[in-house]
Design an enzyme around this catalytic site. Structure first.
Site, PDB file in Angstrom:
ATOM      1  N   LYS A  22      30.918 -22.598 -20.100  1.00  0.00           N
ATOM      2  CA  LYS A  22      31.609 -21.640 -20.967  1.00  0.00           C
ATOM      3  C   LYS A  22      33.058 -21.564 -20.535  1.00  0.00           C
ATOM      4  O   LYS A  22      33.326 -21.389 -19.330  1.00  0.00           O
ATOM      5  CB  LYS A  22      30.968 -20.253 -20.829  1.00  0.00           C
ATOM      6  CG  LYS A  22      29.500 -20.220 -21.214  1.00  0.00           C
ATOM      7  CD  LYS A  22      28.823 -18.938 -20.783  1.00  0.00           C
ATOM      8  CE  LYS A  22      27.325 -18.984 -21.103  1.00  0.00           C
ATOM      9  NZ  LYS A  22      26.591 -17.874 -20.509  1.00  0.00           N
ATOM     10  N   LYS A  52      22.054 -30.638 -21.961  1.00  0.00           N
ATOM     11  CA  LYS A  52      20.594 -30.641 -21.764  1.00  0.00           C
ATOM     12  C   LYS A  52      20.148 -31.807 -20.872  1.00  0.00           C
ATOM     13  O   LYS A  52      20.646 -32.928 -21.002  1.00  0.00           O
ATOM     14  CB  LYS A  52      19.885 -30.767 -23.120  1.00  0.00           C
ATOM     15  CG  LYS A  52      20.216 -29.661 -24.094  1.00  0.00           C
ATOM     16  CD  LYS A  52      19.376 -28.430 -23.863  1.00  0.00           C
ATOM     17  CE  LYS A  52      18.014 -28.550 -24.469  1.00  0.00           C
ATOM     18  NZ  LYS A  52      17.937 -28.081 -25.845  1.00  0.00           N
ATOM     19  N   ASP A  92       2.287   1.630  -3.412  1.00  0.00           N
ATOM     20  CA  ASP A  92       1.297   2.134  -4.368  1.00  0.00           C
ATOM     21  C   ASP A  92       1.081   3.632  -4.214  1.00  0.00           C
ATOM     22  O   ASP A  92       0.862   4.347  -5.192  1.00  0.00           O
ATOM     23  CB  ASP A  92      -0.050   1.416  -4.163  1.00  0.00           C
ATOM     24  CG  ASP A  92       0.035  -0.032  -4.621  1.00  0.00           C
ATOM     25  OD1 ASP A  92       0.997  -0.348  -5.345  1.00  0.00           O
ATOM     26  OD2 ASP A  92      -0.836  -0.829  -4.237  1.00  0.00           O
ATOM     27  N   CYS A 111     -14.388 -53.198  -8.088  1.00  0.00           N
ATOM     28  CA  CYS A 111     -15.283 -54.041  -7.286  1.00  0.00           C
ATOM     29  C   CYS A 111     -16.731 -54.020  -7.766  1.00  0.00           C
ATOM     30  O   CYS A 111     -17.565 -54.766  -7.243  1.00  0.00           O
ATOM     31  CB  CYS A 111     -15.215 -53.636  -5.819  1.00  0.00           C
ATOM     32  SG  CYS A 111     -16.067 -52.096  -5.453  1.00  0.00           S
ATOM     33  N   LYS A 128      20.877 -23.552 -17.403  1.00  0.00           N
ATOM     34  CA  LYS A 128      20.354 -23.173 -18.713  1.00  0.00           C
ATOM     35  C   LYS A 128      18.876 -22.853 -18.532  1.00  0.00           C
ATOM     36  O   LYS A 128      18.046 -23.743 -18.311  1.00  0.00           O
ATOM     37  CB  LYS A 128      20.535 -24.298 -19.727  1.00  0.00           C
ATOM     38  CG  LYS A 128      20.088 -23.863 -21.114  1.00  0.00           C
ATOM     39  CD  LYS A 128      20.456 -24.854 -22.181  1.00  0.00           C
ATOM     40  CE  LYS A 128      20.159 -24.303 -23.564  1.00  0.00           C
ATOM     41  NZ  LYS A 128      18.775 -23.867 -23.760  1.00  0.00           N
ATOM     42  N   ALA A 164       0.834  -1.206   0.000  1.00  0.00           N
ATOM     43  CA  ALA A 164       0.000   0.000   0.000  1.00  0.00           C
ATOM     44  C   ALA A 164       0.869   1.257   0.000  1.00  0.00           C
ATOM     45  O   ALA A 164       0.610   2.209  -0.744  1.00  0.00           O
ATOM     46  CB  ALA A 164      -0.910  -0.007   1.215  1.00  0.00           C
TER      47      ALA A 164
HETATM   48  S1  IVH Z   1      24.889 -18.191 -23.478  1.00  0.00           S
HETATM   49  C1  IVH Z   1      27.032 -17.850 -27.292  1.00  0.00           C
HETATM   50  N1  IVH Z   1      23.949 -18.909 -21.166  1.00  0.00           N
HETATM   51  O1  IVH Z   1      20.107 -21.030 -24.592  1.00  0.00           O
HETATM   52  C2  IVH Z   1      26.100 -18.369 -26.334  1.00  0.00           C
HETATM   53  N2  IVH Z   1      22.543 -19.110 -23.050  1.00  0.00           N
HETATM   54  O2  IVH Z   1      21.195 -21.843 -27.677  1.00  0.00           O
HETATM   55  C3  IVH Z   1      25.021 -17.452 -26.007  1.00  0.00           C
HETATM   56  N3  IVH Z   1      20.285 -19.924 -22.521  1.00  0.00           N
HETATM   57  O3  IVH Z   1      18.203 -19.301 -26.446  1.00  0.00           O
HETATM   58  C4  IVH Z   1      24.090 -17.975 -25.008  1.00  0.00           C
HETATM   59  N4  IVH Z   1      20.590 -20.114 -20.363  1.00  0.00           N
HETATM   60  O4  IVH Z   1      18.782 -17.866 -24.401  1.00  0.00           O
HETATM   61  C5  IVH Z   1      23.690 -18.801 -22.469  1.00  0.00           C
HETATM   62  N5  IVH Z   1      23.215 -19.472 -19.022  1.00  0.00           N
HETATM   63  C6  IVH Z   1      22.978 -19.347 -20.324  1.00  0.00           C
HETATM   64  C7  IVH Z   1      21.730 -19.679 -20.886  1.00  0.00           C
HETATM   65  C8  IVH Z   1      21.548 -19.559 -22.260  1.00  0.00           C
HETATM   66  C9  IVH Z   1      19.717 -20.256 -21.345  1.00  0.00           C
HETATM   67  C10 IVH Z   1      19.586 -19.998 -23.835  1.00  0.00           C
HETATM   68  C11 IVH Z   1      19.758 -18.807 -24.709  1.00  0.00           C
HETATM   69  C12 IVH Z   1      19.564 -19.343 -26.098  1.00  0.00           C
HETATM   70  C13 IVH Z   1      19.966 -20.759 -25.956  1.00  0.00           C
HETATM   71  C14 IVH Z   1      21.294 -20.946 -26.640  1.00  0.00           C
END
Ligand code: IVH
Length: 691
Positions: A298, A322, A40, A419, A118, A37
């Site tokens: 990465k 995945k 707002d 039954c 991911k 509140a």
């Molecule tokens: S890095 C060069 N980090 O995955 C790489 N992507 O195919 C750039 N995604 O649709 C992406 N979590 O949106 C990266 N921790 C993450 C991610 C991520 C999800 C998605 C991204 C894209 C797909 C990549």
């Protein structure tokens, strides 16, 4: 009073700072320090000032998060640096092969990776100029995306201005922030609940809901959906003090600039550490507030990243590992009906085998009849099946566009498939239930465990394990079979010796002396707990009278409403249950009937037309024996009414222990005051005069 424009500008800035601060506390840290509140109120003050002084309005004001007017089409935005894809790995061998390739290309023995969840959402790129959010776009084809700036502004975890001082060092003059827009699981559930209430189509999963909400031409719709953003990298970056050596340092810096990052990110060295991370995150997956579909690795060192380079739009330095897909499409071959331990009938989809969530699924729940109608599921349809973690696989949607010309409608059976007892669905309930509680094999263990429990027939020594053996070996099928058990049969069971078998038989024998209330409770009628069983015993006084009562007369019992009344009537209408009750009675179970029946007469006996008829009663204080509700029912049964306050129109005040001010008022007005005995006497006289 007229404000000076300078003062107004000052106040506007102050309000924006305060609102942004509280927005952060709420959305990024989950730790609000003011009430909704109060928030707002500040928000409305700012809105009003911006309306009155449009010269001070700006698209970066927090008020713009509520959504701009609709667009005809999205315009396009060219990404300064392309938005690439990630290569995928679906098993551990592929992850090890990735790490091997990386090491070999770099000519090193081990590599450090930045590891992240991911996110299962929608990739976006946010452009900040001198720390101010200017534009935002979807990924599109990686080079050109859709301009969803107005929609992104409505997402409260996206900062409209970056932190430009202090720890954050210097802010870049231009920055592309890359990340994911998603809908939290809780917000998704709420959205679908609302959709259902509005009779609108529900979303299949949070990802679809996020995509549908972000790609809206009307930003006001986006604003009404709760979306969230997490950053995972950068594109172009000019000026400022952004680190340039390591990916994880860049993310740390983004956090300092005010961007939201996931808690679950860290670094890991070597393939085994990557796999370990994947397993850990996999184990946390169901408990995370958002959906993820894997983990991302990465190479942390940016020079190494550069050395590795790219292959067809995907970097060689990164990998998405995945999880097995949680959703798949398959054919619905038929619908079976399963009966649960509590008698609930559940429609179960028989599916063409499909690999989903890491296993082959052939059955999935359809929950109940309403769900089938709501999702418009027909036998023969192509359906989306979901298996998330350890959750039972479920049919989430129908692929309507694939519907073949001949499909079959599913009808819920009106008899239990196990039954043969009648299956009933009470009004207002979603589940259809078997009424053969005492007899139905599907409900056997449950019914027997309840029957023997302490507050029911109180048979010591008949625990879970023993009941399980008795039922599984078909020695006991109904509670009545317990009273036919012999020592030899019992002693032959695992973990049973002659002595313990003797103890159990003794306990069974002892249980034959019971009360009517316990016996009624032991029958396990749905919604008939101990208290209701006691009310029934008191009211009817005998089992036969209870068994003969229809739903209407059951409703007259204190504390019993129409749903419970019809559950009871259904239970005693089922022939199979009556057979078991008859067997139980002939095994020698008995209770002192007359005790109960006295109370019963007290409550039932009064009929209208006597001394009390037409009179007005007020009850106050606690009566020694009668519950207030019972007293009320008795008074009403004799044609009188009960009101809540004492006035000149009151004929009698019935007072128990600790009466309230109603008692004083009665004395003051000279209204007769009765105690419980006086009330009963009056009502009895009432009955006498009427009969
Ligand atoms: S890095 C060069 N980090 O995955 C790489 N992507 O195919 C750039 N995604 O649709 C992406 N979590 O949106 C990266 N921790 C993450 C991610 C991520 C999800 C998605 C991204 C894209 C797909 C990549």
């Amino acid at each position: 009073m007229r404000e000076h424009p300078d003062q107004v500008a000052c106040r506007i800035q102050e309000l924006r700072d305060i609102i942004n601060h509280h927005d952060d506390r709420y959305h990024k840290f989950d730790a609000p320090t003011i009430s909704d509140a109060e928030f707002d109120k500040l928000f409305r003050e700012l809105e009003e000032l911006e309306q009155r002084y449009p010269q001070f309005d700006t698209p970066n004001s927090p008020t713009k998060r509520v959504g701009a007017p609709p667009l005809k089409v999205f315009s396009q935005i060219i990404h300064r640096t392309p938005m690439l894809r990630l290569g995928n790995a679906f098993d551990e061998a592929e992850v090890r092969a990735f790490d091997r390739r990386v090491r070999e290309t770099l000519g090193v023995s081990s590599v450090e990776y930045a590891v992240e969840p991911k996110f299962d959402g929608l990739a976006v790129s946010l452009c900040y100029q001198d720390g101010i959010f200017k534009t935002g776009a979807t990924r599109g084809d990686g080079y050109v995306g859709e301009d969803v700036t107005a929609n992104l502004r409505t997402i409260r975890s996206i900062p409209l201005t970056l932190v430009r001082s202090g720890f954050a060092g210097q802010c870049p003059s231009f920055l592309e922030v890359r990340g994911e827009v998603l809908m939290l699981k809780a917000d998704f559930d709420n959205l679908n609940l609302q959709q259902r209430e509005k009779n609108q189509k529900e979303f299949i999963n949070p990802r679809n809901a996020a995509a549908g909400s972000l790609r809206q031409l009307d930003p006001r719709i986006t604003a009404s959906r709760k979306l969230t953003f997490f950053a995972y990298g950068i594109g172009a970056c000019e000026g400022g003090t952004m680190p340039r050596e390591k990916h994880d340092r860049i993310l740390d810096h983004l956090a300092l600039l005010g961007l939201p990052l996931p808690f679950e990110r860290r670094t890991a060295t070597g393939a085994e550490a990557l796999l370990q991370y994947n397993r850990e995150i996999g184990a946390q997956r169901a408990g995370l507030p958002y959906e993820i579909d894997g983990t991302v690795y990465k190479v942390n060192d940016l020079l190494q990243q550069e050395q590795l380079g790219f292959v067809s739009r995907a970097p060689r330095f990164a990998l998405a590992h995945k999880f097995p897909a949680q959703e798949a499409v398959t054919e619905l071959l038929g619908i079976d009906v399963q009966v649960g331990r509590t008698g609930a009938l559940t429609p179960v989809a028989r599916l063409k085998p499909v690999f989903v969530g890491g296993v082959t699924v052939t059955n999935a729940t359809l929950h109940n009849e309403d769900e089938i109608r709501r999702k418009d599921v027909m036998i023969g349809d192509s359906v989306t099946v979901r298996r998330a973690g350890d959750v039972i696989p479920e049919v989430v949607a129908v692929q309507k566009e694939k519907r073949p010309s001949c499909v079959t409608v599913f009808l819920m059976p009106d008899h239990c498939p196990v039954c043969g007892s009648r299956a009933v669905r009470q009004p207002g309930e979603a589940l259809t239930r078997c009424t053969g509680g005492l007899f139905c094999p599907a409900q056997r263990k449950q019914a027997i465990l309840h029957f023997v429990s302490r507050r029911a027939m109180n048979i010591h020594g008949l625990g879970d394990k023993l009941v399980e053996q008795l039922v599984d070996n078909a020695i006991v099928r109904t509670p009545a079979d317990l009273y036919r058990l012999g020592i030899a049969g019992l002693a032959a069971l695992a973990r049973m010796a002659n002595k313990s078998a003797g103890n159990v038989l003794h306990a069974i024998e002892k249980s034959k002396h019971t009360t009517l209330a316990r016996f009624i409770y032991a029958l396990g009628i749905r919604n008939v707990g101990e208290t209701t069983a006691r009310d029934l015993a008191r009211y009817f006084g005998g089992l036969d009278r209870l068994m003969r009562a229809d739903a209407e007369s059951l409703c007259k019992v204190p504390n019993i409403g129409p749903v419970v009344a019809s559950n009871i009537a259904e239970f005693f209408a089922e022939r199979h249950n009556l057979e078991v009750i008859e067997q139980l009675r002939s095994s020698g179970i008995r209770w002192p009937e007359e005790d109960d029946s006295k109370n019963a007469r007290d409550i039932r006996g009064f009929t209208a037309g006597g001394k009390a008829e037409g009179k007005t009663f007020v009850l106050t204080g606690t009566l020694p024996n009668l519950a207030r509700e019972d007293a009320k029912k008795m008074i009403e049964a004799s044609g009188a009414k009960v009101t809540s306050s004492v006035s000149k129109k009151t004929d009698y005040v019935v007072a128990g222990a600790d009466p309230g001010s109603k008692y004083d008022k009665a004395v003051e007005l000279g209204i007769p005051v009765l105690d419980e005995a006086g009330l009963l006497q009056l009502l009895q006289e009432s009955q006498a005069t009427s009969s």
